[in-house]
Enzyme design. Structure first.
Site, mmCIF file in Angstrom:
data_model
loop_
_atom_site.group_PDB
_atom_site.id
_atom_site.type_symbol
_atom_site.label_atom_id
_atom_site.label_comp_id
_atom_site.label_asym_id
_atom_site.label_seq_id
_atom_site.Cartn_x
_atom_site.Cartn_y
_atom_site.Cartn_z
ATOM 1 N NE ARG A 291 30.726 32.369 37.330
ATOM 2 C CZ ARG A 291 29.455 32.579 37.581
ATOM 3 N NH1 ARG A 291 29.044 32.783 38.829
ATOM 4 N NH2 ARG A 291 28.540 32.630 36.647
ATOM 5 N N GLY A 292 30.980 35.940 36.361
ATOM 6 C CA GLY A 292 29.692 36.624 36.230
ATOM 7 C C GLY A 292 29.985 38.106 35.995
ATOM 8 C CB ALA A 293 28.818 40.418 33.354
ATOM 9 N NE ARG B 207 36.141 35.310 32.045
ATOM 10 C CZ ARG B 207 35.051 34.607 32.360
ATOM 11 N NH1 ARG B 207 34.496 34.725 33.560
ATOM 12 N NH2 ARG B 207 34.500 33.796 31.479
ATOM 13 C CD GLN C 152 30.085 28.626 34.084
ATOM 14 O OE1 GLN C 152 29.699 27.654 33.436
ATOM 15 N NE2 GLN C 152 30.918 29.512 33.569
ATOM 16 C CG ASP D 53 28.843 37.471 30.309
ATOM 17 O OD1 ASP D 53 28.006 36.567 30.126
ATOM 18 O OD2 ASP D 53 29.620 37.492 31.279
ATOM 19 C CG ASN E 38 24.255 34.714 29.145
ATOM 20 O OD1 ASN E 38 24.958 35.236 30.018
ATOM 21 N ND2 ASN E 38 23.441 33.716 29.418
ATOM 22 C CE LYS E 39 29.724 31.036 30.460
ATOM 23 N NZ LYS E 39 31.136 31.303 30.086
HETATM 24 O O1 MRU Z 1 32.060 32.622 32.323
HETATM 25 P P1 MRU Z 1 31.179 33.183 33.401
HETATM 26 O O2 MRU Z 1 30.831 32.192 34.463
HETATM 27 O O3 MRU Z 1 31.733 34.475 33.970
HETATM 28 O O4 MRU Z 1 29.838 33.545 32.636
HETATM 29 C C1 MRU Z 1 28.762 34.064 33.351
HETATM 30 C C2 MRU Z 1 27.570 34.292 32.494
HETATM 31 O O5 MRU Z 1 27.573 34.030 31.315
HETATM 32 C C3 MRU Z 1 26.405 34.946 33.137
HETATM 33 O O6 MRU Z 1 25.210 34.495 32.566
HETATM 34 C C4 MRU Z 1 26.510 36.465 32.925
HETATM 35 O O7 MRU Z 1 27.738 36.940 33.371
HETATM 36 C C5 MRU Z 1 25.432 37.196 33.616
HETATM 37 S S1 MRU Z 1 25.692 37.155 35.356
HETATM 38 C C6 MRU Z 1 24.539 37.971 36.181
#
Ligand code: MRU
Length: 366
Positions: free
Chosen positions: A53-55, A90, A203, A244, A254-255
């Site tokens: 996970r993470g963009a 996603r 996370q 993201d 973002n999250k």
């Molecule tokens: O749902 P996730 O865990 O994929 O969300 C991740 C985030 O929101 C991060 O902050 C974002 O992807 C930036 S990662 C460098």
């Protein structure tokens, strides 16, 4: 970065086995498991179900998925089918579509028999570029931390708050928000990190805390609601988060919960920075609130919490009454006006059309 002193990326191609491997993040921090991704279904599940996970890492995984797909069927039909299936895994992180487009656009122009080799090379390049972008984010972000440290008494720590995991586990290496932190530590600047737990998937609690522990970076895990209080009491010098999808006008998705942190930071004059590699910018979108699709995840993630049980096994417990439904928007949008600056691989800019245009003039339309 390091796991028990050994360097790892979050995804890599194992030359010995000829397989793509990932750290399966569903089990961290309690178990460190490496798994192979082989079939298209494996890759799609790994993104959808958040083994990765993470963009930026989602994009890097999609690039490898297309490369592996080309090894057994390099036809246009298969390329398009794989693109479609992976693109649906996603909806919010734009790096997914970016990486899929990079792969497809390149492959379209070359003969079918050459596609497997070229796709493999391109996927490795996308992965390496992500590492370099994130390293440079750290180089530029370090300057911000240095300036704050210079205003403090010698040896006094710089307190940085971060949300979710925008660490090396969310990228191929270094992380976005964490890269300036790792660079600051290497430069001998004392930092202390406030790690938001980041409900519902936690996370921050599970992954960012693990990263900080692995690199001996002083930190405290806090509940998501603590940030505003800490800012009011002068205990946060700076916020750095990831994103993201960032719009051409500087709005930052973002999250979930990031927006509330930005509001609290604004009210308390705490600088609020967002760290991102340029593939996270969606140049087709301007108004983030109106235009960015926000992923709605299973309400089970809200009504239940996963963790280590007293017998050492990993399990899930229900925290809400039977019958109470959860709602689970996974991301929110922070308008650019609340963002002090965007830290990119090319430098730091204002979260505005003009700021982004200065750093990325080639993206400005006629
Ligand atoms: O749902 P996730 O865990 O994929 O969300 C991740 C985030 O929101 C991060 O902050 C974002 O992807 C930036 S990662 C460098």
């Amino acid at each position: 970065m390091k796991v028990d002193g050994k360097h790892f990326r979050s995804i890599w191609f194992n030359q010995d086995t000829g397989r793509v491997q990932i750290i399966d993040q569903r089990w961290l921090p309690h178990e460190f498991r490496v798994v192979d991704l082989v079939t298209r279904a494996d890759f799609a599940a790994s993104i959808r179900d958040m083994w990765v996970r993470g963009a930026p890492l989602i994009g890097a995984t999609a690039a490898f998925a297309i490369a592996e797909e080309m090894k057994h069927d390099a036809s246009d039909t298969n390329l398009d089918e794989a693109w479609e299936e992976l693109n649906q895994t996603r909806p919010t992180a734009i790096n997914l579509r970016w990486a899929l487009n990079e792969m497809r656009d390149m492959l379209r122009d070359i003969d079918v028999q050459d596609r497997a080799a070229m796709a493999h090379k391109k996927a490795l390049e996308i992965n390496d570029e992500d590492v370099e972008c994130n390293r440079m984010i750290g180089v530029h972000g370090l300057e911000i931390i240095k300036k704050i440290a210079a205003r403090k008494k010698p040896g006094e720590v710089v307190n940085i708050l971060t949300h979710c995991n925008a660490g090396w586990l969310a990228t191929v290496d270094w992380g976005t928000a964490t890269s300036p932190m790792y660079h600051a530590v290497q430069a001998g600047i004392p930092v202390h990190i406030w790690v938001d737990e980041t409900r519902p998937r936690n996370q921050g609690a599970l992954l960012t805390s693990w990263e900080m522990n692995s690199h001996d970076i002083p930190h405290h895990l806090i509940v998501d609601n603590a940030g505003g209080h800490l800012m009011q009491h002068g205990q946060v010098d700076l916020v750095i988060v990831g994103t993201d999808r960032t719009t051409a006008h500087g709005d930052v998705c973002n999250k979930i919960g990031t927006y509330l942190k930005a509001l609290a930071a604004k009210d308390n004059n705490v600088p609020f920075y967002v760290a991102l590699p340029s593939p996270t910018i969606d140049w087709t979108v301007r108004d983030g609130v109106a235009e960015i699709p926000i992923e709605e995840r299973d309400d089970n993630e809200v009504t239940h919490v996963q963790g280590k049980l007293p017998d050492g096994s990993i399990g899930s417990v229900q925290i809400s009454p039977d019958g109470t439904p959860g709602a689970n928007p996974a991301f929110d949008v922070t308008p650019g006006r609340l963002v002090t600056g965007l830290i990119t691989e090319r430098g730091v800019c204002a979260a505005s059309p003009e700021g982004l245009a200065k750093l990325f003039p080639e993206r400005v339309q006629g």
